[in-house]
Design a protein around this motif. Structure first.
Motif, PDB file in Angstrom:
ATOM      1  N   PRO A  60      -0.154   8.605   8.799  1.00 37.66           N
ATOM      2  CA  PRO A  60       0.347   9.962   9.080  1.00 37.66           C
ATOM      3  C   PRO A  60       1.866  10.015   9.267  1.00 37.66           C
ATOM      4  CG  PRO A  60      -1.621   9.540  10.356  1.00 37.66           C
ATOM      5  CD  PRO A  60      -1.281   8.256   9.679  1.00 37.66           C
ATOM      6  N   SER A  61       2.422   9.023   9.952  1.00 37.13           N
ATOM      7  CA  SER A  61       3.873   9.007  10.149  1.00 37.13           C
ATOM      8  C   SER A  61       4.608   8.817   8.838  1.00 37.13           C
ATOM      9  CB  SER A  61       4.263   7.900  11.113  1.00 37.13           C
ATOM     10  OG  SER A  61       3.809   8.220  12.400  1.00 37.13           O
ATOM     11  N   ILE A  62       4.057   7.943   8.007  1.00 39.59           N
ATOM     12  CA  ILE A  62       4.678   7.710   6.693  1.00 39.59           C
ATOM     13  C   ILE A  62       4.694   9.008   5.897  1.00 39.59           C
ATOM     14  CG2 ILE A  62       4.412   6.505   4.499  1.00 39.59           C
ATOM     15  CD1 ILE A  62       3.159   4.190   6.087  1.00 39.59           C
TER      16      ILE A  62
ATOM     17  N   VAL B  25      -2.872  10.548  15.740  1.00 39.96           N
ATOM     18  CA  VAL B  25      -1.666  10.005  16.359  1.00 39.96           C
ATOM     19  C   VAL B  25      -0.593   9.814  15.296  1.00 39.96           C
ATOM     20  CG1 VAL B  25      -0.785   8.141  17.794  1.00 39.96           C
ATOM     21  CG2 VAL B  25      -3.185   8.788  17.935  1.00 39.96           C
ATOM     22  N   PHE B  26       0.621  10.190  15.620  1.00 37.86           N
ATOM     23  CA  PHE B  26       1.743   9.893  14.736  1.00 37.86           C
ATOM     24  C   PHE B  26       2.562   8.769  15.380  1.00 37.86           C
ATOM     25  CE2 PHE B  26       0.684  14.110  13.369  1.00 37.86           C
ATOM     26  CZ  PHE B  26       0.924  14.092  12.013  1.00 37.86           C
ATOM     27  N   PRO B  27       2.348   7.528  14.958  1.00 34.66           N
ATOM     28  CA  PRO B  27       3.027   6.418  15.625  1.00 34.66           C
ATOM     29  C   PRO B  27       4.535   6.459  15.370  1.00 34.66           C
ATOM     30  CG  PRO B  27       1.283   5.659  14.144  1.00 34.66           C
ATOM     31  CD  PRO B  27       1.533   7.088  13.827  1.00 34.66           C
ATOM     32  N   ARG B  28       5.283   6.052  16.355  1.00 38.20           N
ATOM     33  CA  ARG B  28       6.740   5.849  16.271  1.00 38.20           C
ATOM     34  C   ARG B  28       7.528   7.112  15.992  1.00 38.20           C
ATOM     35  NH1 ARG B  28       6.228   0.491  12.575  1.00 38.20           N
ATOM     36  NH2 ARG B  28       4.942  -0.640  14.053  1.00 38.20           N
ATOM     37  N   PRO B  42       0.980  11.738  20.550  1.00 35.05           N
ATOM     38  CA  PRO B  42      -0.465  11.540  20.710  1.00 35.05           C
ATOM     39  C   PRO B  42      -1.268  12.646  20.049  1.00 35.05           C
ATOM     40  CG  PRO B  42       0.551  12.249  22.760  1.00 35.05           C
ATOM     41  CD  PRO B  42       1.652  12.094  21.782  1.00 35.05           C
ATOM     42  N   GLU B  43      -2.563  12.378  19.904  1.00 31.66           N
ATOM     43  CA  GLU B  43      -3.461  13.368  19.323  1.00 31.66           C
ATOM     44  C   GLU B  43      -3.579  14.560  20.271  1.00 31.66           C
ATOM     45  OE1 GLU B  43      -7.179  11.666  18.089  1.00 31.66           O
ATOM     46  OE2 GLU B  43      -8.140  13.622  18.166  1.00 31.66           O
ATOM     47  N   GLY B  44      -3.677  15.730  19.697  1.00 30.51           N
ATOM     48  CA  GLY B  44      -3.879  16.916  20.534  1.00 30.51           C
ATOM     49  C   GLY B  44      -2.603  17.470  21.126  1.00 30.51           C
ATOM     50  N   THR B  45      -1.440  17.025  20.620  1.00 30.82           N
ATOM     51  CA  THR B  45      -0.191  17.593  21.113  1.00 30.82           C
ATOM     52  C   THR B  45       0.021  18.953  20.489  1.00 30.82           C
ATOM     53  OG1 THR B  45       0.649  15.355  20.948  1.00 30.82           O
ATOM     54  CG2 THR B  45       2.248  17.075  21.504  1.00 30.82           C
TER      55      THR B  45
END
Lengths: 196, 197
Positions: A60-62, B25-28, B42-45
């Motif tokens: 997702p971030s990518i 989740v969107f990491p970083r 985080p999820e649900g933001t």
């Protein structure tokens, strides 16, 4: 948030919606390109990690960064393209020689593009209308008479007409001139067409 | 309706922010969300994302985020628009009320048919007035008339005014008069301002 710089470029153009050409924002453009580089590198790193360690949760971030890259690309394209349209319009409004303050707002590549556009237009106009060619920037409004009455709005200097006579265009002087000769000067705001 | 890739208006339209809720989740990317200090989103933001990003991330099959309707397209406002579209200030609500509304149809929502209907009815309800004022306000200060119009309506208003002015100058026999280009005139005005400043 990403892509703020790119939208600033667009806003800057949009604010001048009447077709004027703002100064080429080289600095803004460079900042957008830098942001794109950073985004690309981060994505590259994350893609490698996702592949090697199998971290699918990075995707997702990518994707988000990829969207930002595309957005920046779109904004830059639109910025450059819209400027080209405005520069093309200048050729029809000002004629083939641009005033210095307008040229000052163009980047080197845009000046080059303008030169090429000028050339293509000229060679097209030479190719039509028989031996002498046809100036298609003339007579944008259908002419009613060959000669028109004009009034000079500012000191322009000497001006030669077809038969070789030289007349002096002085502020507030009135002349009776061939229409095709003064059309360009009227468009540039040096002469004013006086209707009787 | 698809956006025009190179249109400045469409780019500004897609900059409008929408309320969204993340579904994974969107990491970083935690720094994008100012309210928390964590590294990830985080999820649900609940956050606001511009339309272009929501559109790019949105997928029907795999839910990455869910998009909520902006207030003006919700049931409550829709009733207001159906009651009398002429009283609302679309410039304040939008200014891309129609554009954003039709873009909202990209996101799957059970309310979509209603939104589309309201958009159309609002436009029809307001169009008569827009057209009438653009065709009859000659040599007048139009800022009051234009102030409450949506961007799309403004374009229509301006083209109506252009037609009106053209027709009036033809009636006065000025249509064949050669005039200085508006571009040139505007440049000169600006230069004058520059000198004064």
């Amino acid at each position: 948030m990403f892509c703020e710089k790119a939208i600033d470029l667009i806003r800057e153009l949009h604010r001048m919606s009447d077709g004027q050409l703002p100064a080429f924002n080289e600095d803004g453009l460079r900042q957008v390109l830098q942001e794109m580089e950073a985004l690309y590198e981060q994505n590259q790193a994350d893609v490698n990690e996702a592949k090697t360690i199998g971290r699918a949760d990075l995707i997702p971030s990518i994707k988000l960064r990829h969207c930002c890259l595309l957005r920046n690309q779109r904004c830059i394209f639109a910025y450059l393209y819209d400027r080209l349209l405005r520069i093309r319009a200048l050729r029809w409004e000002y004629g083939s020689v641009l005033p210095a303050n307008v040229r000052f707002h163009m980047s080197a590549e845009e000046v080059q593009w303008f030169g090429q556009y000028k050339k293509s237009l000229a060679s097209f106009m030479r190719s039509i209308g028989g031996k002498e060619g046809l100036d298609i920037t003339q007579d944008m409004k259908p002419p009613k008479s060959l000669y028109i009455q004009v009034r000079c709005l500012k000191d322009y200097g000497e001006f030669e007409i077809d038969d070789g006579t030289v007349i002096l265009l002085k502020k507030n002087s009135q002349h009776f001139l061939p229409r095709w000769k003064c059309e360009q000067l009227i468009r540039q705001g040096i002469l004013e067409h006086v209707m009787s | 309706m698809e956006e025009n890739f190179l249109s400045l208006d469409d780019i500004l339209l897609s900059q409008e922010r929408l309320p969204v809720r993340t579904e994974c989740v969107f990491p970083r990317l935690g720094f994008l969300e100012k309210s928390s200090d964590s590294q990830d989103i985080p999820e649900g933001t609940k956050m606001e994302l511009p339309l272009w990003l929501s559109k790019g991330l949105y997928e029907k099959k795999r839910k990455v985020l869910s998009v909520e309707l902006p207030k003006v397209y919700k049931e409550g406002w829709r009733t207001v628009f159906t009651a009398d579209p002429n009283v609302v200030d679309l410039h304040k609500m939008g200014p891309y009320y129609y554009g954003l509304g039709s873009q909202m149809l990209h996101f799957d929502s059970p309310e979509n048919p209603d939104i589309a209907k309201t958009l159309l009815q609002t436009f029809i309800g307001r169009f008569r007035r827009t057209m009438d004022s653009s065709q009859n306000a000659y040599n007048e200060d139009t800022s009051v008339l234009v102030g409450r119009l949506d961007c799309l309506e403004k374009v229509l208003f301006r083209s109506g005014q252009k037609g009106l002015n053209g027709f009036q100058s033809w009636e006065k026999g000025q249509a064949s008069q050669l005039t200085a280009s508006s571009l040139v005139l505007n440049y000169r005005k600006r230069k004058l301002v520059d000198v004064q400043a």
